[in-house]
Scaffold this active site. Sequence first.
Site, PDB file in Angstrom:
ATOM      1  N   GLU A 102       0.841  -1.201   0.000  1.00  0.00           N
ATOM      2  CA  GLU A 102       0.000   0.000   0.000  1.00  0.00           C
ATOM      3  C   GLU A 102       0.881   1.258   0.000  1.00  0.00           C
ATOM      4  O   GLU A 102       2.037   1.213   0.432  1.00  0.00           O
ATOM      5  CB  GLU A 102      -0.912  -0.052   1.248  1.00  0.00           C
ATOM      6  CG  GLU A 102      -1.855   1.086   1.447  1.00  0.00           C
ATOM      7  CD  GLU A 102      -2.859   1.264   0.326  1.00  0.00           C
ATOM      8  OE1 GLU A 102      -2.438   1.634  -0.794  1.00  0.00           O
ATOM      9  OE2 GLU A 102      -4.072   1.086   0.565  1.00  0.00           O
ATOM     10  N   ASP A 103       0.333   2.351  -0.493  1.00  0.00           N
ATOM     11  CA  ASP A 103       1.105   3.600  -0.510  1.00  0.00           C
ATOM     12  C   ASP A 103       1.038   4.319   0.839  1.00  0.00           C
ATOM     13  O   ASP A 103       2.063   4.705   1.392  1.00  0.00           O
ATOM     14  CB  ASP A 103       0.656   4.532  -1.648  1.00  0.00           C
ATOM     15  CG  ASP A 103      -0.848   4.787  -1.660  1.00  0.00           C
ATOM     16  OD1 ASP A 103      -1.591   4.190  -0.850  1.00  0.00           O
ATOM     17  OD2 ASP A 103      -1.293   5.583  -2.512  1.00  0.00           O
ATOM     18  N   ASP A 106      -3.831   6.170   6.309  1.00  0.00           N
ATOM     19  CA  ASP A 106      -4.212   7.442   6.921  1.00  0.00           C
ATOM     20  C   ASP A 106      -5.110   7.121   8.130  1.00  0.00           C
ATOM     21  O   ASP A 106      -4.612   6.849   9.208  1.00  0.00           O
ATOM     22  CB  ASP A 106      -4.904   8.285   5.849  1.00  0.00           C
ATOM     23  CG  ASP A 106      -5.288   9.669   6.313  1.00  0.00           C
ATOM     24  OD1 ASP A 106      -4.767  10.125   7.337  1.00  0.00           O
ATOM     25  OD2 ASP A 106      -6.118  10.314   5.646  1.00  0.00           O
ATOM     26  N   PHE A 155      -1.275  16.798   3.964  1.00  0.00           N
ATOM     27  CA  PHE A 155      -1.494  16.173   2.657  1.00  0.00           C
ATOM     28  C   PHE A 155      -0.182  16.123   1.878  1.00  0.00           C
ATOM     29  O   PHE A 155       0.535  17.109   1.762  1.00  0.00           O
ATOM     30  CB  PHE A 155      -2.540  16.951   1.861  1.00  0.00           C
ATOM     31  CG  PHE A 155      -2.929  16.242   0.596  1.00  0.00           C
ATOM     32  CD1 PHE A 155      -3.849  15.211   0.619  1.00  0.00           C
ATOM     33  CD2 PHE A 155      -2.350  16.598  -0.616  1.00  0.00           C
ATOM     34  CE1 PHE A 155      -4.195  14.542  -0.552  1.00  0.00           C
ATOM     35  CE2 PHE A 155      -2.696  15.940  -1.789  1.00  0.00           C
ATOM     36  CZ  PHE A 155      -3.614  14.905  -1.754  1.00  0.00           C
ATOM     37  N   ARG A 168       1.681  12.300  -9.532  1.00  0.00           N
ATOM     38  CA  ARG A 168       2.087  10.911  -9.275  1.00  0.00           C
ATOM     39  C   ARG A 168       3.495  10.625  -9.783  1.00  0.00           C
ATOM     40  O   ARG A 168       4.199   9.759  -9.275  1.00  0.00           O
ATOM     41  CB  ARG A 168       1.133   9.925  -9.959  1.00  0.00           C
ATOM     42  CG  ARG A 168      -0.274   9.891  -9.373  1.00  0.00           C
ATOM     43  CD  ARG A 168      -1.023   8.680  -9.939  1.00  0.00           C
ATOM     44  NE  ARG A 168      -2.463   8.758  -9.739  1.00  0.00           N
ATOM     45  CZ  ARG A 168      -3.100   8.373  -8.631  1.00  0.00           C
ATOM     46  NH1 ARG A 168      -2.412   7.919  -7.607  1.00  0.00           N
ATOM     47  NH2 ARG A 168      -4.408   8.468  -8.551  1.00  0.00           N
TER      48      ARG A 168
HETATM   49  P1  5GP Z   1      -7.539   5.760   4.854  1.00  0.00           P
HETATM   50  O1  5GP Z   1      -8.687   4.839   4.599  1.00  0.00           O
HETATM   51  O2  5GP Z   1      -6.370   5.085   5.518  1.00  0.00           O
HETATM   52  O3  5GP Z   1      -7.973   6.980   5.613  1.00  0.00           O
HETATM   53  O4  5GP Z   1      -7.138   6.337   3.466  1.00  0.00           O
HETATM   54  C1  5GP Z   1      -6.134   5.807   2.686  1.00  0.00           C
HETATM   55  C2  5GP Z   1      -6.197   6.470   1.326  1.00  0.00           C
HETATM   56  O5  5GP Z   1      -6.390   7.887   1.447  1.00  0.00           O
HETATM   57  C3  5GP Z   1      -4.899   6.302   0.574  1.00  0.00           C
HETATM   58  O6  5GP Z   1      -4.832   5.107  -0.154  1.00  0.00           O
HETATM   59  C4  5GP Z   1      -4.877   7.536  -0.296  1.00  0.00           C
HETATM   60  O7  5GP Z   1      -5.608   7.293  -1.463  1.00  0.00           O
HETATM   61  C5  5GP Z   1      -5.611   8.579   0.514  1.00  0.00           C
HETATM   62  N1  5GP Z   1      -4.696   9.491   1.234  1.00  0.00           N
HETATM   63  C6  5GP Z   1      -4.588   9.652   2.568  1.00  0.00           C
HETATM   64  N2  5GP Z   1      -3.709  10.610   2.881  1.00  0.00           N
HETATM   65  C7  5GP Z   1      -3.221  11.077   1.710  1.00  0.00           C
HETATM   66  C8  5GP Z   1      -2.254  12.097   1.367  1.00  0.00           C
HETATM   67  O8  5GP Z   1      -1.640  12.779   2.203  1.00  0.00           O
HETATM   68  N3  5GP Z   1      -2.018  12.285   0.036  1.00  0.00           N
HETATM   69  C9  5GP Z   1      -2.653  11.560  -0.939  1.00  0.00           C
HETATM   70  N4  5GP Z   1      -2.344  11.822  -2.202  1.00  0.00           N
HETATM   71  N5  5GP Z   1      -3.585  10.607  -0.651  1.00  0.00           N
HETATM   72  C10 5GP Z   1      -3.847  10.368   0.656  1.00  0.00           C
HETATM   73 MG    MG Z   2      -3.682   3.600  -1.456  1.00  0.00          MG
END
Ligand code: 5GP
Ligand code: MG
Length: 180
Positions: A102-103, A106, A155, A168
């Site tokens: 995963e990238d 959050d 962010f 990206r």
């Molecule tokens: P979660 O369900 O953990 O809150 O959200 C994860 C997803 O939110 C990530 O896969 C990504 O798509 C998006 N996301 C959360 N924080 C960031 C951020 O700082 N930058 C970007 N580009 N995407 C984020």
């Molecule tokens: Mg992701």
Amino acid sequence: MSLIRVKDRDFKRSITAEQIAERIQAIAAQIVEKFKDKDPLFLVVLNGSFVFAADLLRQVNISCGVSFLKMSSYEGMSSTGAIKQLIGLNEDIAGRNVVIVEDIIDTGYTMQHLYQTLQDKNPASLSIVTLLVKPDSLRVDLHIDYSCFHIPNDFIVGYGLDYDGYGRNLPEIYTVVAEG
Ligand code: 5GP
Ligand code: MG
């Protein structure tokens, strides 16, 4: 301070290509050690993980499978946040040692949902590797096996992650600069 503009916002560089490469090398070594005899299947979560996965997995020089999936961007709101559905997984993962790539984690809701969905398919083991974690934002109890960086709640963009579809392709990671 290295400043760039993506669409309509300013970003400053927060993690360099060198720092990323260094952490990936360390994490890859741990993964190799753990999975070298386990015929792992890496499941790369698109879209944001494509750059990280390409760099990481080229250093995981063991016999392994690599496949891709996506969490649909449909968001039905529930008390626990946005519910996304798993799409694009064609492999039978039963009995496999699966590693999710995963990238960023959050709140963790996306990963928690994906983890549970995959766990229901009876893999032999299920592990998580992520490039980034925002620990102060994490809202679920999640065991993250491998993470490259813990970052603040701001962010970020670059190295696979987008701002409204842009950024990206940036080779490094940038943090948004507050407006005004
Ligand atoms: P979660 O369900 O953990 O809150 O959200 C994860 C997803 O939110 C990530 O896969 C990504 O798509 C998006 N996301 C959360 N924080 C960031 C951020 O700082 N930058 C970007 N580009 N995407 C984020
Ligand atoms: Mg992701």
